[in-house]
Each structure stands twice: as structure tokens, then as C-alpha cells.
Design an enzyme around this catalytic site. Structure first.
Site, PDB file in Angstrom:
ATOM      1  N   ARG A   5      -5.049 -40.850  -4.400  1.00 41.12           N
ATOM      2  CA  ARG A   5      -4.248 -41.655  -3.472  1.00 41.12           C
ATOM      3  C   ARG A   5      -4.172 -43.120  -3.897  1.00 41.12           C
ATOM      4  O   ARG A   5      -3.110 -43.722  -3.895  1.00 41.12           O
ATOM      5  CB  ARG A   5      -4.856 -41.565  -2.075  1.00 41.12           C
ATOM      6  CG  ARG A   5      -4.082 -42.332  -1.014  1.00 41.12           C
ATOM      7  CD  ARG A   5      -4.778 -42.244   0.326  1.00 41.12           C
ATOM      8  NE  ARG A   5      -3.901 -42.642   1.415  1.00 41.12           N
ATOM      9  CZ  ARG A   5      -4.249 -42.596   2.703  1.00 41.12           C
ATOM     10  NH1 ARG A   5      -5.467 -42.172   3.034  1.00 41.12           N
ATOM     11  NH2 ARG A   5      -3.409 -42.970   3.638  1.00 41.12           N
ATOM     12  N   SER A  48      -1.646  -7.618  -0.610  1.00 43.75           N
ATOM     13  CA  SER A  48      -2.211  -8.514   0.388  1.00 43.75           C
ATOM     14  C   SER A  48      -1.100  -8.739   1.405  1.00 43.75           C
ATOM     15  O   SER A  48      -0.083  -9.383   1.114  1.00 43.75           O
ATOM     16  CB  SER A  48      -2.642  -9.836  -0.250  1.00 43.75           C
ATOM     17  OG  SER A  48      -3.201 -10.684   0.724  1.00 43.75           O
ATOM     18  N   LEU A  49      -1.275  -8.183   2.596  1.00 45.78           N
ATOM     19  CA  LEU A  49      -0.160  -8.083   3.536  1.00 45.78           C
ATOM     20  C   LEU A  49       0.355  -9.455   3.971  1.00 45.78           C
ATOM     21  O   LEU A  49      -0.383 -10.421   4.065  1.00 45.78           O
ATOM     22  CB  LEU A  49      -0.569  -7.262   4.749  1.00 45.78           C
ATOM     23  CG  LEU A  49      -0.776  -5.768   4.463  1.00 45.78           C
ATOM     24  CD1 LEU A  49      -1.260  -5.038   5.705  1.00 45.78           C
ATOM     25  CD2 LEU A  49       0.509  -5.137   3.941  1.00 45.78           C
ATOM     26  N   PHE A  71      -4.842 -28.952   1.863  1.00 44.86           N
ATOM     27  CA  PHE A  71      -4.006 -28.003   2.592  1.00 44.86           C
ATOM     28  C   PHE A  71      -3.608 -26.794   1.760  1.00 44.86           C
ATOM     29  O   PHE A  71      -3.092 -25.816   2.304  1.00 44.86           O
ATOM     30  CB  PHE A  71      -2.770 -28.710   3.151  1.00 44.86           C
ATOM     31  CG  PHE A  71      -3.104 -29.853   4.075  1.00 44.86           C
ATOM     32  CD1 PHE A  71      -4.325 -29.903   4.738  1.00 44.86           C
ATOM     33  CD2 PHE A  71      -2.218 -30.897   4.256  1.00 44.86           C
ATOM     34  CE1 PHE A  71      -4.650 -30.964   5.570  1.00 44.86           C
ATOM     35  CE2 PHE A  71      -2.532 -31.960   5.091  1.00 44.86           C
ATOM     36  CZ  PHE A  71      -3.749 -31.998   5.753  1.00 44.86           C
ATOM     37  N   ASN A 116       5.765   2.114  12.452  1.00 42.49           N
ATOM     38  CA  ASN A 116       5.247   3.468  12.656  1.00 42.49           C
ATOM     39  C   ASN A 116       4.072   3.512  13.642  1.00 42.49           C
ATOM     40  O   ASN A 116       3.451   4.547  13.807  1.00 42.49           O
ATOM     41  CB  ASN A 116       4.868   4.113  11.316  1.00 42.49           C
ATOM     42  CG  ASN A 116       3.749   3.375  10.595  1.00 42.49           C
ATOM     43  OD1 ASN A 116       2.869   2.785  11.210  1.00 42.49           O
ATOM     44  ND2 ASN A 116       3.776   3.427   9.270  1.00 42.49           N
ATOM     45  N   GLU A 161       2.333 -24.028   4.554  1.00 47.18           N
ATOM     46  CA  GLU A 161       1.812 -24.016   3.196  1.00 47.18           C
ATOM     47  C   GLU A 161       1.849 -22.640   2.547  1.00 47.18           C
ATOM     48  O   GLU A 161       2.011 -22.538   1.326  1.00 47.18           O
ATOM     49  CB  GLU A 161       0.391 -24.572   3.172  1.00 47.18           C
ATOM     50  CG  GLU A 161       0.291 -26.077   3.412  1.00 47.18           C
ATOM     51  CD  GLU A 161       0.213 -26.449   4.884  1.00 47.18           C
ATOM     52  OE1 GLU A 161       0.174 -27.656   5.184  1.00 47.18           O
ATOM     53  OE2 GLU A 161       0.193 -25.521   5.723  1.00 47.18           O
ATOM     54  N   HIS A 220       0.817  -1.217   0.000  1.00 47.76           N
ATOM     55  CA  HIS A 220       0.000   0.000   0.000  1.00 47.76           C
ATOM     56  C   HIS A 220       0.848   1.264   0.000  1.00 47.76           C
ATOM     57  O   HIS A 220       0.358   2.354  -0.300  1.00 47.76           O
ATOM     58  CB  HIS A 220      -0.960   0.005   1.193  1.00 47.76           C
ATOM     59  CG  HIS A 220      -0.297  -0.137   2.523  1.00 47.76           C
ATOM     60  ND1 HIS A 220       0.149  -1.351   2.998  1.00 47.76           N
ATOM     61  CD2 HIS A 220      -0.009   0.768   3.489  1.00 47.76           C
ATOM     62  CE1 HIS A 220       0.696  -1.178   4.201  1.00 47.76           C
ATOM     63  NE2 HIS A 220       0.614   0.092   4.509  1.00 47.76           N
TER      64      HIS A 220
END
Length: 624
Positions: A472, A125-126, A390, A186, A365, A77
Site C-alpha cells: 500500500r 467442487s460444487l 479477500f 432431483n 470475490e 459428480h
């Protein structure tokens, strides 16, 4: 010594002037746009002034230079500051900065994206920039063996994100001395004070607990910043510069005041702020240059020899994934990562053969996907694997990889109720929907070992986010080794005549159920064509249209997935504009599964052989 002190004073003055320019330009562009985050930019201006002038080794006219440092704005940002930096180094003009920031069609978007050649990945996207930086640093230390350094500017709000600590943990584990996180502390987030505010001691202890060196400084002391960055470059492990700063620094009307996050200064206030900061400047910065290195040669390796399988032999597609991935390892640009389940995903086959190009991310992940994105920044072709379920933990990273136009391959094993007794917590039942929704993604779901190996081989050079869903259990090989499986295609396994009564459409494990059902229906005189829709996105619409016309629109879609967003949704969406009547019956997992055998669970879910036969009978019945 006196000459050094005089020179140093002059340099500090120059750095102060540059920092003022960065602040002024961040204010100007955001005020002109009427939106943006100037106060978040003002707090970090001193840090960036020192970094680009004295420590960031970067050739701005050659953004893909092999030895360039990497600068990632994890706090995306603060884009006004980043774009002000680009102006200062001559990458963009003052006019572009001020007149196009956040405007429709501009490459100076609200948060950085690789539309700009100096931006490695999209941020905003932090908690994502630093984890991606870990992947870039892994490439530098363990694969490229080049002296570039990765600098990630982080905000203190994103230090509450678990992904930041996954990144620091893996940085410490892998001893990434070529990685530095710069944390702009900050004290204020979007709605008020951050969790720790200015408690730098707690930040320090947390950073050190993850195996990284913490350097605590005043983020507005230019000399202290310079010293910290110099120490970071020479460190023996990853470093984190914890910089105590003031939000809105340099503008008394907003300095250290809440309520200013994401708000541009009004024109009159901006005019006063620019004047207080000394006015508009046009300083050009020529920072240190990267070390020279020979140009990268073309990757040298043997052409991959894909595994071969006997028709009818029972092989799990997860095993075929491991075999094919190991075969692709003959290409030196292929790397593999896993989330501590490589003995299940079968990525361990690659790790055993090419241990220098296998990175264990453990149960992290988010970092798994982020590292893959970082590795592809450096030109590698990463394959990241874990259980299908996951990847939901890392979905925001997958989503942002799509925005970054990152070229990565993901493999999700243990999909659907077919996995059996482990129960619903381990069953990927939402993954197809999630991966289909990613912009520009490819979603593949092979039914046998031959098709799986062929699709893995195509993923390596395919653009964008590529997802492979594996099974699997072991199921018969259906195809000949010479068969082709183009992405966007499908296979016709039964029927194909113009008099077919119904089309059974499956993917993965349900293809085998559809085949068994077709055999039973044939004994009853019902002609069922069976389509293996191995490419879920993009979809083979032509094959579906042919089935609609041949069967009078009687389609039966069967999938080991929840009904929302999977194969059935893909089929229905592809036929939504069809003028001809279509009667689609959709068999999917509609209840909450339990433990049981694969057959029991597929029968319970209504996707087993008997359920397919019953649904096909009903679809074929006259007047239905």
C-alpha cells in the site's frame, strides 16, 4: 400438420432412446469402476439427450472451434452422464467409457478435468461451473461478439452455494442472454433431502430476484425440455431452466430413494437396470452445428511500453501494478477485473483507458476469480485484483483454477501489517502461504515500482495461476528501469563478498527494512548482504546457497506475513536437503496486529529495522 405431429412423435421416440442409452452407459461405467454417481446422472439424462441432439451447437471434432457452444457440468459428480454424452457424440469409444472410467491413468477421471479437450474447466467442487460460465459468456457477448451459447448443468444441492447466486447476480447485471443454467432438481443431496426439495416456486422467485428468467419444467418431459431450451436460446437475458426430476430415474429399485448418492449399482442390480432400460445401445448423435465465423486473427496492438520510474522516487507497488496493467492494455487479449476496490488496487487505471475490457465484479470475490477463469477459456489474459486478504473468500476457486490448468493473473494489494490503521481485518497475512500451495502457481512479491512493472509484464504470458502481492505505502525505487527480473530470480542489493557476516533476506516492504538495517550494521562493522527475494515461488535456490556458504549459514528472513507458509517457509524448504549447517532466524508477524502506523505495526510485529539489527547482531555473535 399431421405429418409434423408424426415427425414429432418419431423425434420424441428417438430422444427417449438416447436418454435410455445415456442412463445405461452411466450405470455400466460406474458399476464397472465400483464408484461414481449414477443416480445423479440418471436424473439429468433426459435434459442432456435433448440438449445434445437439438440445441448444443458443437463441432466435436474441433473442440476449440470459435463458435462452439460451451457445456459445463457444474455438478461435476455427474461425470458418468457427461462421459456417456461424449460416447454418444462419437468423441470417445464405448470401450474407453466402460473400461477406463475412474481407472488409474485414464482421462475419464472421477470428476471432469481439461485432460479431455471437450471440458473447459475442472468441476466437482460444487458451485463453480456456473460462475465460470459467466466469465465465458462475458467474453462471448462483450469481447468476441460471437453467437455461441453457454449451458451449465447445475445440481439442486449446489443451489445452496453463495457462488451460484453471485453468478446469477452478475449474469443479470451484465444481461448475459447467451447463458443458461439448467438446474437438475432431483430433491436429494448426499445425505438426504436438499434445502428446498421440490419447491420450484421458491427457486423461481429467487432466480427472478437476481434478474434472470426462470423456466419451470418437468425435467423428464422431452417436449417441455425442448421448448424450454429453444426459449433460452432466444431469450433477451440470462435464463435458468428449473427442471423437476427424479433421482435415479429409470431404475425402479433406486428411483427417488435416499441413500444412493455416490453409490454405484452392484453388478446384479446394474444388470436388471440395463435390461429394464432396454439394453445396451450404440446410438450416435449428430447435433446442430455452430455458425461459421472467420478464423481468429493474431491480436493486433502496439507493443506495451512499460512505465519508467526515477531511482529514489517513492512509489507504491500497487501504483506500479496499475501503471503496468494499463501499459499491457495495448494488447487486445488483456482484460482486467476487480472486486470494487480498483481505486485501491489501482486496476482503475486500466478501466479508465480500456473500459470495454474491464469488468467490475463488485464485492463478489468468488465470481471475480471464476470470471477470470472463464475469460481465459476463450483465450484472453485476465488480471483480477482485490485486497490480498479477500482472495481468501475465493480460495477454492483459485485452487480449482490450478486443477483446470487455467492461465490467470491475480493481484493482491494491502498486504501485511504495513497497511497501517485499517486494522487486521484488512491485512493479508496468509496469502503467500495460500497461493504457494496452489499446484503449479507462481508467487511474486516486488519491493519497488520497477521490479513490480517488470514482473507484471511477465505474468501476462505465464502459464498457471500467477499471484502478485503489492504494497500500500510508497517506498523508494531501488532499481534501474533496464534491470531484469526473471521469474525464479532474486536481487543482491548489499554485500556479496565471501566475508559477509549475515544475509538479510526480505521481500516486498521488508527489503527496505533490511536495507536500513544493513546500513546500521555496517556502521558497527557487521557486513550484511541483502537479498530481495521478489520471486517467492519459484525460488532462487542458487542465491540462497551462495549466501549460506558466504556467511557460514547465518540467514535472517524477514517477512510481513504470518510465519506459516510464507517467505521463511519457502527458504527453509529450499534448503531442507542441504548437508551444510544452516542457522536461519525467521522474523514474521507472530501476534494479532492492531491499528497503528506502518512503522509502529512493523516494530510491534518484530519485523522493523531495530528488530532486524538485533537479530543480525545475535546471529553474527561468536559462538551463537
Amino acid at each position: 400438420m399431421e405429418a409434423e405431429r408424426t415427425l414429432r412423435a418419431e423425434e420424441l421416440t428417438r430422444l427417449g432412446e438416447l436418454a435410455a442409452q445415456l442412463r445405461v452407459d452411466a450405470i455400466r461405467c460406474s458399476t464397472r469402476a465400483g464408484s461414481g454417481h449414477p443416480t445423479s446422472s440418471l436424473s439429468a439424462a433426459d435434459l442432456l439427450a435433448v440438449l445434445i441432439s437439438r440445441h448444443l451447437r458443437y463441432q466435436w471434432t474441433d473442440p476449440r472451434g470459435r463458435t462452439n457452444d460451451h457445456l459445463i457440468f457444474s455438478k461435476g459428480h455427474a461425470s458418468p452422464l457427461l462421459y456417456a454424452v461424449f460416447k454418444a457424440v462419437g468423441a470417445i469409444t464405448d470401450q474407453e467409457l466402460v473400461e477406463t472410467y475412474r481407472q488409474f491413468g485414464s482421462r475419464l477421471q472421477g470428476h471432469p478435468t481439461p485432460a479431455l479437450p471437450w471440458v473447459d474447466v475442472a468441476t466437482g467442487s460444487l458451485g463453480q461451473g456456473l460462475p465460470v460460465g459467466v466469465g465465458i459468456a462475458l467474453a462471448g457477448r462483450y469481447l468476441d461478439h460471437l453467437p455461441f451459447h453457454v449451458w451449465a448443468l447445475c445440481g439442486d444441492s449446489e443451489m445452496a452455494e453463495g457462488s451460484i447466486w453471485e453468478a446469477l447476480d452478475k449474469a443479470g447485471h451484465y444481461g448475459l442472454r447467451n447463458l443458461t443454467a439448467i438446474v437438475d432438481i432431483n430433491r436429494f443431496g448426499q445425505r438426504g433431502p436438499t434445502e428446498l426439495e421440490w419447491d420450484l416456486d421458491t427457486y423461481r422467485r429467487r432466480v427472478e430476484a437476481f434478474g434472470c428468467q426462470a423456466l419451470v419444467i418437468d425435467g423428464h418431459d422431452l417436449a417441455a425440455i425442448d421448448e424450454a431450451f429453444g426459449r433460452a436460446r432466444q431469450a433477451t437475458g440470462p435464463t435458468v431452466v428449473l427442471a423437476r426430476t427424479v433421482k435415479g430415474k429409470g431404475v425402479p429399485e433406486v428411483e427417488n430413494q435416499p441413500g444412493w448418492h455416490g453409490k454405484p449399482l452392484k453388478p446384479d442390480m446394474a444388470e436388471r437396470a440395463v435390461e429394464a432400460l432396454g439394453g445396451i445401445r450404440q446410438i450416435r448423435v449428430t447435433g446442430p452445428q455452430p455458425e461459421s465465423a472467420p478464423p481468429a486473427g493474431a491480436p493486433v496492438g502496439e507493443p506495451p511500453t512499460l512505465p519508467r520510474y526515477d531511482k529514489g522516487a517513492k512509489v507504491a507497488t500497487r501504483n506500479a501494478y496499475g501503471d503496468a496493467l494499463r501499459a499491457l492494455g495495448s494488447r487486445p487479449d488483456v482484460v482486467a477485473l476487480d472486486g470494487e476496490v480498483s481505486d485501491s488496487t489501482r486496476a482503475d487505471k486500466f478501466g479508465e483507458t480500456y473500459p470495454d475490457r474491464f469488468f467490475e465484479m463488485f464485492i463478489s470475490e468468488q465470481q471475480l476469480v471464476a470470471a477470470a477463469v472463464g475469460l481465459q477459456v476463450r483465450g484472453y489474459r485476465p488480471f483480477a485484483s482485490t485486497f490480498a486478504a479477500f482472495f481468501s473468500r475465493a480460495y477454492d476457486f483459485v485452487r480449482m483454477a490450478g486443477i483446470s490448468r487455467a492461465d490467470i493473473a491475480l493481484s493482491g494489494s494491502h498486504s501485511g501489517v504495513e497497511i497501517g490503521t485499517d486494522g487486521p481485518s484488512q491485512m493479508g497475512l496468509e496469502d503467500l502461504a495460500a497461493m504457494r500451495a496452489v499446484q503449479g502457481s507462481t508467487v511474486l512479491y516486488p519491493s519497488d515500482a520497477v521490479s513490480c512493472a517488470a514482473l507484471v509484464a511477465q505474468m501476462v504470458d505465464r502459464k498457471g495461476v500467477n499471484y502478485l502481492r503489492t504494497t500500500r505505502g510508497k517506498y523508494p525505487v531501488l532499481y534501474d528501469n533496464e534491470d531484469a527480473f526473471p521469474v525464479g530470480g532474486s536481487k543482491l542489493l548489499r554485500g556479496g563478498g565471501g566475508d559477509d557476516d549475515v544475509a538479510l533476506i526480505g521481500a516486498g516492504v521488508t527489503v527496505h527494512n533490511c536495507l536500513a538495517a544493513a546500513d546500521e550494521l555496517a556502521r558497527e562493522g557487521i557486513k550484511a548482504r541483502v537479498i530481495d527475494l521478489y520471486s517467492v515461488k519459484p525460488l532462487d535456490r542458487d542465491r540462497l546457497l551462495d549466501a549460506v556458504r558466504a556467511t557460514g549459514g547465518r540467514l535472517l528472513v524477514v517477512e510481513d506475513h504470518y510465519p506459516e507458509g510464507g517467505v521463511g517457509s519457502a527458504v527453509l524448504e529450499s534448503l531442507a536437503d542441504l548437508a551444510e549447517p544452516v542457522r536461519v532466524k525467521h522474523l514474521a508477524v507472530r501476534g494479532l496486529p492492531t491499528s497503528g502506523t506502518p512503522t509502529q505495526l512493523m516494530d510491534q510485529a518484530g519485523i522493523g529495522v531495530s528488530a532486524i539489527v538485533a537479530a543480525a547482531r545475535a546471529a553474527e555473535a561468536p559462538g551463537h
